[in-house]
Design a protein around this motif. Structure first.
Motif, short mmCIF file in Angstrom:
data_model
loop_
_atom_site.label_atom_id
_atom_site.label_comp_id
_atom_site.label_asym_id
_atom_site.label_seq_id
_atom_site.Cartn_x
_atom_site.Cartn_y
_atom_site.Cartn_z
N MET A 167 -0.67 2.70 -18.86
CA MET A 167 0.63 3.65 -18.78
C MET A 167 1.44 3.15 -17.79
O MET A 167 1.33 2.15 -17.02
N MET A 168 2.41 3.90 -17.54
CA MET A 168 3.38 3.39 -16.50
C MET A 168 2.96 3.95 -15.28
O MET A 168 2.94 4.91 -14.63
N VAL A 169 2.59 2.88 -14.58
CA VAL A 169 2.01 3.01 -13.03
C VAL A 169 2.59 2.17 -12.24
O VAL A 169 3.02 1.15 -12.30
N ARG A 170 2.41 2.88 -10.92
CA ARG A 170 3.08 2.03 -9.61
C ARG A 170 1.90 1.11 -9.23
O ARG A 170 0.94 1.37 -8.93
N THR A 171 2.16 0.07 -8.71
CA THR A 171 1.55 -0.85 -8.14
C THR A 171 0.90 -0.46 -6.91
O THR A 171 1.54 0.39 -5.77
N PRO A 172 -0.36 -0.22 -6.79
CA PRO A 172 -0.99 0.47 -5.59
C PRO A 172 -0.86 -0.12 -4.46
O PRO A 172 -0.66 -1.45 -4.39
N SER A 173 -0.46 0.38 -3.19
CA SER A 173 -0.08 -0.08 -2.12
C SER A 173 -0.41 0.86 -0.90
O SER A 173 -0.62 2.07 -1.12
N CYS A 174 -0.31 0.38 0.39
CA CYS A 174 -0.71 1.16 1.50
C CYS A 174 0.59 1.42 2.23
O CYS A 174 1.41 0.80 2.22
N LYS A 230 2.08 2.59 6.06
CA LYS A 230 1.96 2.03 7.33
C LYS A 230 0.61 2.67 8.19
O LYS A 230 0.07 2.01 9.02
N ASN A 231 0.19 3.87 7.87
CA ASN A 231 -0.85 4.46 8.37
C ASN A 231 -2.28 4.02 7.66
O ASN A 231 -3.14 4.43 7.83
N GLY A 232 -2.19 3.03 6.57
CA GLY A 232 -3.24 2.69 5.77
C GLY A 232 -3.68 3.67 4.59
O GLY A 232 -4.35 3.53 3.93
N LEU A 233 -2.55 4.69 4.47
CA LEU A 233 -2.97 5.54 3.47
C LEU A 233 -2.58 5.01 2.09
O LEU A 233 -1.55 4.30 2.10
N LYS A 234 -3.35 5.36 1.05
CA LYS A 234 -2.80 4.65 -0.42
C LYS A 234 -1.85 5.47 -0.81
O LYS A 234 -1.74 6.66 -0.81
N LYS A 235 -1.13 4.51 -1.66
CA LYS A 235 0.06 5.11 -2.33
C LYS A 235 -0.17 4.69 -4.19
O LYS A 235 -1.14 3.69 -4.13
N GLY A 236 0.81 5.03 -4.70
CA GLY A 236 0.83 4.50 -6.04
C GLY A 236 -0.18 5.38 -7.05
O GLY A 236 -0.75 6.53 -6.73
N THR A 237 -0.67 4.86 -8.07
CA THR A 237 -1.32 5.45 -9.35
C THR A 237 -2.77 6.12 -8.42
O THR A 237 -3.46 5.47 -7.92
N TRP A 238 -2.97 7.17 -9.10
CA TRP A 238 -4.24 7.73 -8.87
C TRP A 238 -5.49 7.42 -9.91
O TRP A 238 -5.09 7.16 -10.95
N THR A 239 -6.54 7.06 -9.32
CA THR A 239 -7.62 6.70 -10.09
C THR A 239 -8.21 7.65 -10.46
O THR A 239 -8.32 8.85 -9.76
N ALA A 240 -9.26 7.82 -11.58
CA ALA A 240 -9.95 8.81 -12.02
C ALA A 240 -11.08 9.32 -10.89
O ALA A 240 -11.34 10.47 -10.69
N GLU A 241 -11.43 8.25 -10.15
CA GLU A 241 -12.33 8.66 -8.93
C GLU A 241 -11.67 9.61 -7.98
O GLU A 241 -12.32 10.59 -7.40
#
Length: 234
Positions: free
Chosen positions: A1-8, A10-21
């Motif tokens: 599907m239309m997903v954003r490239t996972p990235s982090c 500056k605080n190390g927090l994940k961004k982008g598409t959510w995984t099932a987990e």
DNA sequence: AAGAATCTCAACCGCTATGGC
DNA sequence: AGCCATAGCGGTTGAGATTCT
């Protein structure tokens, strides 16, 4: 599907598409403890996400009762109708459409309904011009009544993000009794529309769309929520 | 068949509103 | 009254999917 490239960030927090987990963690946590504080929630839920991202994910995709896609004609008509009256107040529109989120309605509007509405408007304008000589100027139409309401509330309503410095007294003056009476009639259609749109929504069993989940997930959700599951893919 | 253009929609960003102190 | 933290809203982005040429 239309997903954003996972990235982090500056605080190390994940961004982008959510995984099932991640979804599972979020649902699991909220189901047990609720969302008492969005900022702290990801830490307690074991998620490397910001609270804002968790909140959005929950509200738009994970919370129960959400319908996904498959807009009915009635729903689309309702959105057009409400947008004509409320403008881009997506959350207000969404509040009148059970199972739909403001984000989803906004997207659907921009991708599908805007054009249709514009076509409708241009047709309406043409017919208005041709009928303009017949219409009594003192008789408010459904739309003008609503515009009166909007102009009365826009400057003082907390809904407005561009609120003026008007005092409540001034607002009362603007929102005259006449406008408020018109308003009552104007909003009467909402209840009728809600029934049209949602059918017997309030009588429907508590259902959760699991169509986005991998095949292994439904059982988990069924247990966690203790609800009947449905999928528009089936 | 393949590259370009357009569509779709999940997710992010920035801003305002609100509530607590 | 003013400040700060949090919640919520609407606009925008961006990348995969789909359609067009």
């Amino acid at each position: 599907m239309m997903v954003r490239t996972p990235s982090c960030d500056k605080n190390g927090l994940k961004k982008g598409t959510w995984t099932a987990e991640e979804d599972k963690k979020l649902v699991d946590y909220i189901t047990r403890y609720g969302h008492w504080n969005w900022r702290l929630l990801p830490k307690f839920a074991g998620l490397a996400r910001c609270g804002k991202s968790c909140r959005l994910r929950w509200l738009n995709y994970l919370r129960p009762n959400l319908k996904r896609g498959n807009y009915t004609e009635e729903e689309e008509e309702t959105i057009i109708k409400l947008h004509r009256r409320l403008g881009n107040r997506w959350s207000t529109i969404a509040a009148r459409m059970p199972g739909r989120t403001d984000n989803e309605i906004k997207n659907h509007w921009h991708t599908n309904l805007k054009k249709r509405s514009q076509q409708h408007n241009s047709v309406a304008t043409e017919s208005q011009i041709s009928n303009s000589n017949d219409q009594s100027p003192t008789e408010p139409t459904e739309d003008t009544a609503f515009q009166n309401f909007n102009s009365a509330t826009q400057d003082c309503s907390p809904l407005s993000q561009h609120s003026s410095s008007s005092t409540s007294t001034e607002c009362t003056t603007v929102a005259s009794t006449e406008n408020l009476l018109l308003l009552e009639d104007e909003f009467a259609f909402w209840d009728a529309d809600t029934d049209l749109v949602s059918g017997n929504f309030w009588l429907e069993p508590y259902m959760l769309d699991i169509s986005y989940l991998p095949a292994s997930e439904p059982e988990y959700f069924s247990q966690v929520f203790d609800v009947e599951l449905w999928s528009h893919d089936t």
